[in-house]
Enzyme design. Structure first.
Site, PDB file in Angstrom:
ATOM      1  N   ASP A 216      -3.543  -1.668  -3.199  1.00  0.00           N
ATOM      2  CA  ASP A 216      -2.141  -2.003  -3.309  1.00  0.00           C
ATOM      3  C   ASP A 216      -1.450  -1.368  -2.095  1.00  0.00           C
ATOM      4  O   ASP A 216      -2.055  -0.614  -1.324  1.00  0.00           O
ATOM      5  CB  ASP A 216      -1.563  -1.504  -4.642  1.00  0.00           C
ATOM      6  CG  ASP A 216      -0.288  -2.246  -5.022  1.00  0.00           C
ATOM      7  OD1 ASP A 216       0.063  -2.288  -6.205  1.00  0.00           O
ATOM      8  OD2 ASP A 216       0.380  -2.786  -4.095  1.00  0.00           O
TER       9      ASP A 216
HETATM   10  C1  GLC Z   1       3.591  -3.914  -4.543  1.00  0.00           C
HETATM   11  C2  GLC Z   1       2.982  -4.206  -5.897  1.00  0.00           C
HETATM   12  C3  GLC Z   1       1.928  -5.263  -5.873  1.00  0.00           C
HETATM   13  C4  GLC Z   1       2.258  -6.298  -4.810  1.00  0.00           C
HETATM   14  C5  GLC Z   1       2.140  -5.596  -3.465  1.00  0.00           C
HETATM   15  C6  GLC Z   1       2.471  -6.548  -2.307  1.00  0.00           C
HETATM   16  O1  GLC Z   1       3.816  -2.555  -4.397  1.00  0.00           O
HETATM   17  O2  GLC Z   1       2.485  -3.102  -6.643  1.00  0.00           O
HETATM   18  O3  GLC Z   1       1.856  -5.828  -7.190  1.00  0.00           O
HETATM   19  O4  GLC Z   1       1.361  -7.389  -4.872  1.00  0.00           O
HETATM   20  O5  GLC Z   1       2.968  -4.445  -3.385  1.00  0.00           O
HETATM   21  O6  GLC Z   1       3.810  -6.937  -2.377  1.00  0.00           O
END
Ligand code: GLC
Length: 748
Positions: A280
């Site tokens: 993430d």
């Molecule tokens: C965010 C979220 C994740 C998302 C990623 C990209 O922090 O936790 O669910 O897909 O970043 O935006």
């Protein structure tokens, strides 16, 4: 013999059409990957493991791509620019490896569907798959080829803002929804120009954050992990999901983005997952503040070891993998495996042959077909929680209706969280839809509060005046979109601001009141539930929420949604979920005394020594599986094919469901079991099946389910799935707290 041949032929046909998911590994592609890997420098390999966020106007990406230092972008939503970067990758970099471009397409792209928690309340995987396909088609037209969805984190705590993004509290239902979304995004062929690579997230246990506070610590014993939190991910893997995103949370002391046990051992080992794993956003370097790594170099080492193949946004892989290899802390096999997985998905997407997007090949965004699908999803997502004296549906001949509340005409809020590419201008709000449905003079509109958190009561008298003039009042209340979603947790989940006061002020007029709630989570409605006659829970219903609600309110269609998450009476009851354990002292209505009724000086043991709250009792406001209809259904004639079942045998369970009311409607019939005694205590109910049926007034249908030994299994003491002989209860039910119960015994 004929039957066997037929089923074999069917299975072969289904497999060849990819019905059983996308096959990422094939000999031809693996040979191409071998050839590429043999040519790649270490820097180019690390480049494939690197993903950067596209910041508007940034100019350094072309150079990175040309030098083979960047394999993926996220948040680039521009077909022309995507084509430009793909051209640099294909024609100017040394090896011509295309980019994979990701975006959060969570519940729609430009046409926004209800939030996933709402979609799960349709209990209609086919409908969810269809809507997801539409989202993929819209997103793909802008150069995106990868979505960071579906999110299937089981959540038992409505304080957690991201409960909005998942499918509620039950692993069986969440598994069905996750698989449906994977199929919708990926179709039968990732190389289809309308398909997106899906990304199951957040692996794993993110929804168990202590206190319902985002990013917080999670402690999940392996038995619970395997019974509740892992199954939806396994269902997505079985449906062929191409990628996985690791979570932010610390899982039993080891952050999910550095957790070798869950990623390399379970996901890639036990389950044989062949796609790739992305972290993430900064979840790798956040292992330093977690206190699991001393610095970004150690974070990079532990993430690669754990099996995280690509790093989102942060540079620890680019900065430290070469050094870690030199020091022998990582091996080239680990790097090659990561790159192989990434290339597999790029090949499966057909990006080497077709890296470019031609927007003219796609239907216009927000077209009538897409809007119609979004409306149907909003209709089926909405749950009728209360309908005192049948106040709903209203008659179209109503003389005057007061429309009040901060969510009656809030186009942006109605879209809900993670609607990043939605356009508020496209939203059809309830007020707009009412104005199309009723003559203007029939509608008395007073917002009363300008936004959900407002405490400015100056417009209350005007709202009350409108209510007094009306034959019925439609209240549109709830949460602004910002009050749920990532990092947006609430310790108090009442209606925000002065909404409760507004409801009570309007209720004092004595008019029939219909409350429509738009929210990203279950709210505690106890303070106002008695003040209203009907409650429609619409979640954040998306672009077409208005027309959907008008159809429901005026009876064009009956509500059919059922809750996939428990509604607590008060926040102090949390966590509260239907598939709980019985405890040794289960609560009894016979012994529970409400705190206000306790006699002064009551003896210590006079209040029943069971598992309840003196003030809030032990029941939820509304249970999992609950939802009313404009008609009534009778469940009768429960039948079991046998009362004893041998291992390997199947059990057929059926009941007759009859529409005993005046309205044609759908009913979601649910199948639950309970294992009465086992080597690990079992929940008081477990959902094991559901079927949506349509019944005309007076019509009855027999609904049949088949239970197999596998359906009775649970992770045993050694974590292997086991089924134990003994007594089981089984229900065919309209919700998790009612239904027709039978009993059978599993014998060796
Ligand atoms: C965010 C979220 C994740 C998302 C990623 C990209 O922090 O936790 O669910 O897909 O970043 O935006």
């Amino acid at each position: 013999m004929k039957a066997f041949l037929f089923s074999l032929l069917t299975a072969l046909i289904l497999c060849s059409n990819g019905v059983f998911g996308i096959e990422l590994v094939n000999a031809d592609t693996e040979k191409k990957i071998d050839a590429l890997l043999a040519q790649m420098t270490l820097e180019e390999k690390i480049g494939q493991m690197t993903q950067k966020n596209y910041w508007r106007g940034a100019t350094h990406f072309e150079k990175m791509i040309r030098e083979g230092k960047l394999g993926s972008l996220l948040n680039l939503v521009d077909a022309e620019l995507a084509n430009k970067y793909q051209k640099v990758a294909l024609e100017e970099s040394r090896l011509g490896i295309p980019l994979i471009i990701g975006r959060d397409v969570i519940h729609g792209f430009r046409t926004i569907f209800p939030i996933p928690l709402g979609l799960s309340c349709t209990w209609n995987p086919e409908l969810v798959e269809e809507g997801t396909r539409i989202s993929a088609v819209e997103a793909r037209s802008t150069g995106i080829n990868w979505t960071f969805a579906p999110m299937m984190d089981i959540a038992r705590d409505p304080r957690w803002g991201r409960i909005a993004e998942g499918y509620g509290e039950d692993p069986f239902l969440a598994s069905a929804m996750a698989a449906a979304m994977v199929r919708g995004f990926q179709g039968n062929d990732l190389a289809d120009p309308f398909s997106l690579a899906a990304c199951m997230k957040h692996y794993v246990g993110y929804g168990a954050a202590e206190g319902g506070r985002d990013y917080n610590t999670t402690y999940i014993p392996e038995q619970l992990l395997r019974e509740v939190y892992l199954p939806p991910f396994k269902a997505a893997v079985d449906a062929g999901v191409a990628t996985v995103m690791t979570a932010f949370n610390d899982l039993n002391g080891i952050p999910a983005s550095g957790n070798e046990f869950t990623v390399r051992n379970i996901l890639k080992g036990e389950w044989g997952f062949k796609g790739f794993v992305v972290s993430d956003w900064a979840s790798i370097t956040q292992m330093v503040p977690h206190g699991y790594c001393a610095d970004h170099k150690e974070a990079a080492e532990k993430a690669v070891r754990a099996g995280v193949d690509m790093e989102m946004e942060t540079p620890s892989y680019a900065d430290h993998i070469a050094e870690l290899l030199e020091e022998g802390k990582l091996t080239m096999e680990m790097i090659d495996d990561a790159v192989r997985r990434i290339l597999r998905v790029k090949f499966a997407l057909g990006l080497f042959e077709n890296p470019y997007t031609d927007p003219s090949k796609y239907p216009p965004l927000v077209n009538e077909k897409h809007l119609a699908a979004a409306k149907e999803a909003a209709v089926q997502s909405t749950v009728l929680l209360k309908n005192r004296n049948g106040v709903l549906p209203l008659s179209k001949d109503i003389k005057r209706v007061a429309v009040i509340g901060p969510l009656a005409d809030a186009p942006y809020e109605q879209l809900g969280t993670w609607s990043v590419d939605g356009n508020a201008q496209d939203t059809r709000t309830p007020l707009a839809a009412l104005r199309e449905f009723l003559a203007a003079e029939k509608i008395l509109y007073v917002a009363g509060l300008s936004y959900s958190r407002s405490r400015d009561t100056r417009e209350f008298p005007k709202a009350v005046k409108a209510a007094k003039k009306a034959d019925a009042v439609l209240l549109f209340m709830g949460e602004e979109a910002i009050l749920s979603g990532e990092a947006h947790c609430r310790a108090n989940i009442d209606l925000p601001g002065a909404q409760e006061q507004l409801i009570k002020a309007v209720a004092a007029t004595g008019k029939p009141i219909v409350l429509v709630v738009m929210a990203g989570r279950p709210l505690t409605l106890g303070h106002i539930l008695n003040d209203v006659d009907a409650v429609l829970y619409a979640w954040h219903p998306g672009t077409m929420g208005g027309p959907a609600l008008v159809d429901l309110i005026f009876g064009q269609v009956s509500p059919s949604g059922k809750l996939t998450v428990t509604f607590p009476k008060v926040v102090g009851q949390i966590p509260m979920y239907y598939n709980h354990k019985n405890t040794g002292r289960p609560p009894q209505a016979s012994t529970w005394v409400h705190i206000d009724s306790i006699k002064i000086g009551a003896p210590q043991t006079s209040l029943g020594n069971e598992s309840h709250y003196l003030d809030a009792g032990f029941l939820p406001q509304f249970p999992f599986g609950y939802g009313l209809s404009y008609t009534t259904f009778e469940y009768k004639d429960l039948k079991l094919s046998s009362t004893t079942v041998k291992r390997g045998e199947t059990l057929k369970v059926s009941a007759v469901v009859k529409n005993t009311g005046p309205f044609a409607a759908d009913e979601i019939v649910q199948l639950y079991i309970r294992d009465i005694a086992a080597s690990i205590t079992r929940p008081v109910r477990e959902l094991k099946g559901f079927k949506r049926i349509s019944l005309k007034p007076g019509e009855a249908k027999t609904v049949e389910f088949t239970l197999t030994e596998k359906d009775l299994a649970f992770p045993g003491p050694d974590m292997k799935m086991i089924t134990e002989p003994g007594k089981f209860h089984v229900w065919i039910a309209p919700s998790s707290d009612s239904g027709l119960m039978g009993e059978f015994t599993l014998v060796e």
